[in-house]
Design an enzyme around this catalytic site. Structure first.
Site, PDB file in Angstrom:
ATOM      1  N   ALA A  73       0.821  -1.208   0.000  1.00 59.64           N
ATOM      2  CA  ALA A  73       0.000   0.000   0.000  1.00 59.64           C
ATOM      3  C   ALA A  73       0.861   1.266   0.000  1.00 59.64           C
ATOM      4  O   ALA A  73       0.500   2.262  -0.619  1.00 59.64           O
ATOM      5  CB  ALA A  73      -0.951   0.007   1.190  1.00 59.64           C
ATOM      6  N   THR A  74       1.993   1.225   0.693  1.00 62.49           N
ATOM      7  CA  THR A  74       2.840   2.423   0.737  1.00 62.49           C
ATOM      8  C   THR A  74       3.251   2.833  -0.675  1.00 62.49           C
ATOM      9  O   THR A  74       3.152   4.012  -1.049  1.00 62.49           O
ATOM     10  CB  THR A  74       4.089   2.177   1.616  1.00 62.49           C
ATOM     11  N   ASN A 153      -6.547   3.036  10.558  1.00 61.56           N
ATOM     12  CA  ASN A 153      -5.827   1.884  11.091  1.00 61.56           C
ATOM     13  C   ASN A 153      -5.786   1.847  12.612  1.00 61.56           C
ATOM     14  O   ASN A 153      -5.676   0.788  13.203  1.00 61.56           O
ATOM     15  CB  ASN A 153      -4.404   1.846  10.517  1.00 61.56           C
ATOM     16  N   GLN A 181      -7.069  -0.795   5.203  1.00 58.56           N
ATOM     17  CA  GLN A 181      -7.744  -1.443   6.332  1.00 58.56           C
ATOM     18  C   GLN A 181      -9.151  -1.924   5.983  1.00 58.56           C
ATOM     19  O   GLN A 181      -9.663  -2.850   6.597  1.00 58.56           O
ATOM     20  CB  GLN A 181      -7.831  -0.487   7.529  1.00 58.56           C
ATOM     21  N   SER A 201      -3.414  -3.413   0.269  1.00 58.34           N
ATOM     22  CA  SER A 201      -2.262  -4.244   0.609  1.00 58.34           C
ATOM     23  C   SER A 201      -2.714  -5.655   0.973  1.00 58.34           C
ATOM     24  O   SER A 201      -3.686  -5.826   1.713  1.00 58.34           O
ATOM     25  CB  SER A 201      -1.566  -3.594   1.807  1.00 58.34           C
ATOM     26  N   ALA A 202      -1.982  -6.665   0.492  1.00 59.68           N
ATOM     27  CA  ALA A 202      -2.389  -8.058   0.721  1.00 59.68           C
ATOM     28  C   ALA A 202      -2.274  -8.486   2.185  1.00 59.68           C
ATOM     29  O   ALA A 202      -3.082  -9.277   2.669  1.00 59.68           O
ATOM     30  CB  ALA A 202      -1.548  -8.983  -0.158  1.00 59.68           C
ATOM     31  N   THR A 242       9.561  -6.840 -12.901  1.00 60.42           N
ATOM     32  CA  THR A 242       8.992  -8.183 -13.007  1.00 60.42           C
ATOM     33  C   THR A 242       7.997  -8.415 -11.886  1.00 60.42           C
ATOM     34  O   THR A 242       8.301  -8.140 -10.716  1.00 60.42           O
ATOM     35  CB  THR A 242      10.125  -9.229 -12.934  1.00 60.42           C
ATOM     36  N   CYS A 328       7.271   4.849  21.361  1.00 62.58           N
ATOM     37  CA  CYS A 328       8.505   5.326  21.965  1.00 62.58           C
ATOM     38  C   CYS A 328       9.447   5.791  20.871  1.00 62.58           C
ATOM     39  O   CYS A 328       9.859   5.019  20.029  1.00 62.58           O
ATOM     40  CB  CYS A 328       9.186   4.212  22.749  1.00 62.58           C
TER      41      CYS A 328
HETATM   42  C1  LIG Z   1      -0.791  -1.026   6.544  1.00 57.73           C
HETATM   43  C2  LIG Z   1      -1.232   0.259   5.981  1.00 57.73           C
HETATM   44  C3  LIG Z   1      -0.501   0.919   4.991  1.00 57.73           C
HETATM   45  C4  LIG Z   1       0.836   0.414   4.490  1.00 57.73           C
HETATM   46  O1  LIG Z   1       0.715  -0.787   3.793  1.00 57.73           O
HETATM   47  P1  LIG Z   1       2.017  -1.605   3.362  1.00 57.73           P
HETATM   48  O2  LIG Z   1       1.509  -2.622   2.398  1.00 57.73           O
HETATM   49  O3  LIG Z   1       2.527  -2.222   4.609  1.00 57.73           O
HETATM   50  O4  LIG Z   1       2.963  -0.662   2.733  1.00 57.73           O
HETATM   51  C5  LIG Z   1      -0.999   2.103   4.501  1.00 57.73           C
HETATM   52  N1  LIG Z   1      -2.156   2.615   4.948  1.00 57.73           N
HETATM   53  C6  LIG Z   1      -2.879   2.021   5.899  1.00 57.73           C
HETATM   54  C7  LIG Z   1      -4.151   2.630   6.348  1.00 57.73           C
HETATM   55  C8  LIG Z   1      -2.436   0.826   6.459  1.00 57.73           C
HETATM   56  O5  LIG Z   1      -3.166   0.254   7.412  1.00 57.73           O
END
Ligand SMILES: *Cc1c(COP(=O)(O)O)cnc(C)c1O
Length: 392
Positions: A73-74, A153, A181, A201-202, A242, A328
């Site tokens: 997702a990032t 999240n 999420q 994101s998977a 790829t 922290c």
């Molecule tokens: C986990 C998350 C991401 C990041 O996803 P990754 O696949 O770990 O890069 C981005 N946005 C939200 C809201 C998330 O919960």
């Protein structure tokens, strides 16, 4: 019961064994490169990727050709925001987002500010939801993009996505949502919600880490993106490299399973979550944060007054894995900016925790977690005054 009980599914989910089974052949027998056009190894891999693409698309009401696979997702968030910014042909240079977004969105927006963009960070109300009037008021003639996450999240709070999509459409502004999420937890439809771009994101829905996707609308409007990774022109030239075929296959399977189970699973998890909350709120001075109805079925964010949050985490660690709403950083405790935006005091945020259930959570696990937390909370309160957080 195996301990500790895992109640941190918003951080990552374990893989579904059916997902693992589906991906394994793509490491050994079916190892082909999906871009190899001259032999059966390539065709086999490409066919599997096509099926995965259909399954991801089906879960959000999209066309398979609108799915661009990424490393997570990032990356999808970066591709969406920077890709739109770099491909703009007009003078539009303003983006609207929300102060409670994931860092992937906030940090990407900061980058846009550095390269000359203007970003408005909308506040949220005490329940974590944006005020649509604030959104409308923030719109400028040069607004290019609205970026609002589907569900948060930390709190699970769901934003009014359909209304936001309608507002964006009415003003001719693109709408991007980070649905990491929400995907597979609640019904999502990019058509009904007027979503132009969606990141997911998977590993948040029982797939592997390191694979995700960006939905990019192809019609009404056709969204143009500048690639952030150049190379062989894979993924309709939006993301070269790829393909991670086993990961993509697994992501597709994870989406297929979540699609099948969606209604039943969300009902089961909501009732399990309610069971958890209902027992904990019998303790005095316990607060459940965020809107109580507009939220994901499996997650809860809870504050306990007059305890030592730091100590609670360590005392519970052998029994429960969950997360705390402060992090922290070097010597100081950084309170969650999400809860701060909702008006919680720093002191209370230090005593606030996120518990997120998942497909493999059971009633027995939930009851054990309640027992352990209740015991610790009662001990802290009888031990003395934890009204003031100790600075560590
Ligand atoms: C986990 C998350 C991401 C990041 O996803 P990754 O696949 O770990 O890069 C981005 N946005 C939200 C809201 C998330 O919960």
């Amino acid at each position: 019961m195996k301990l500790p009980v895992y109640l941190d599914n918003n951080a990552t989910t374990p893989m579904d064994p059916l997902v693992l089974e589906e991906m394994l052949p793509f490491f050994l027998e079916k190892f082909g490169n999906a871009a190899s056009r001259t032999h059966s190894f390539g065709w086999e891999a490409e066919e599997a990727v096509d099926i995965a693409r259909e399954n991801v698309a089906a879960l959000i009401g999209a066309h398979p050709q609108e799915i661009v696979f990424t490393s997570g997702a990032t990356e999808a968030v970066n591709l969406a925001i920077k890709g739109i910014w770099e491909s703009k042909t007009t003078e539009k240079r303003h983006i609207i987002t929300v102060s409670t977004e994931h860092k992937a969105v906030l940090d990407t927006c900061k980058h846009i500010e550095k390269v000359g963009g203007a970003v408005t960070y909308l506040p949220v109300q005490t329940d974590g939801i944006i005020n649509l009037e604030d959104l409308k008021a923030a719109i400028r003639p040069d607004t290019l993009l609205i970026a609002v996450m589907y569900a948060n999240n930390e709190t699970g709070v769901i934003q009014p996505i359909r209304q936001i999509g309608a507002i964006a459409k009415e003003h001719g502004i693109l709408f991007f949502t980070d649905a990491s999420q929400a995907l597979g937890k609640i019904a999502i439809n990019v058509q009904a919600d007027d979503i132009d771009l969606l990141a997911c994101s998977a590993h948040k829905l029982y797939g592997p880490k390191g694979v995700g996707a960006l939905y990019v609308r192809k019609k009404n409007p056709a969204v143009a993106l500048t690639a952030q990774i150049d190379g062989g022109g894979h993924e309709r030239s939006m993301r070269s490299g790829t393909l991670n075929v086993p990961g993509v296959v697994a992501f597709g399977k994870a989406c297929e399973i979540s699609n099948e189970k969606l209604t039943k699973e969300s009902e089961r998890l909501a009732s399990l979550r309610d069971r958890f909350e209902n027992q904990l709120i019998t303790l005095p001075n316990v607060v459940i944060n965020g809107n109580h109805t507009q939220r994901l079925p499996h997650a809860t964010n809870i504050s306990f007054h007059n305890i030592d949050g730091e100590k609670l985490i360590f005392e519970a660690a052998n029994d429960i894995a969950f997360s705390r709403s402060s992090a922290c950083t070097s010597a100081t405790l950084e309170p969650s900016y999400v809860l701060k935006a909702m008006g919680l005091s720093d002191e209370l945020i230090h005593n606030t925790f996120r518990f997120s259930l998942g497909r493999f959570s059971t009633e027995e696990q939930v009851d054990h977690a309640v027992k352990v937390i209740s015991k610790i909370v009662k001990e802290h309160r009888s031990e003395g005054n934890y009204g003031h957080h100790q600075v560590i």
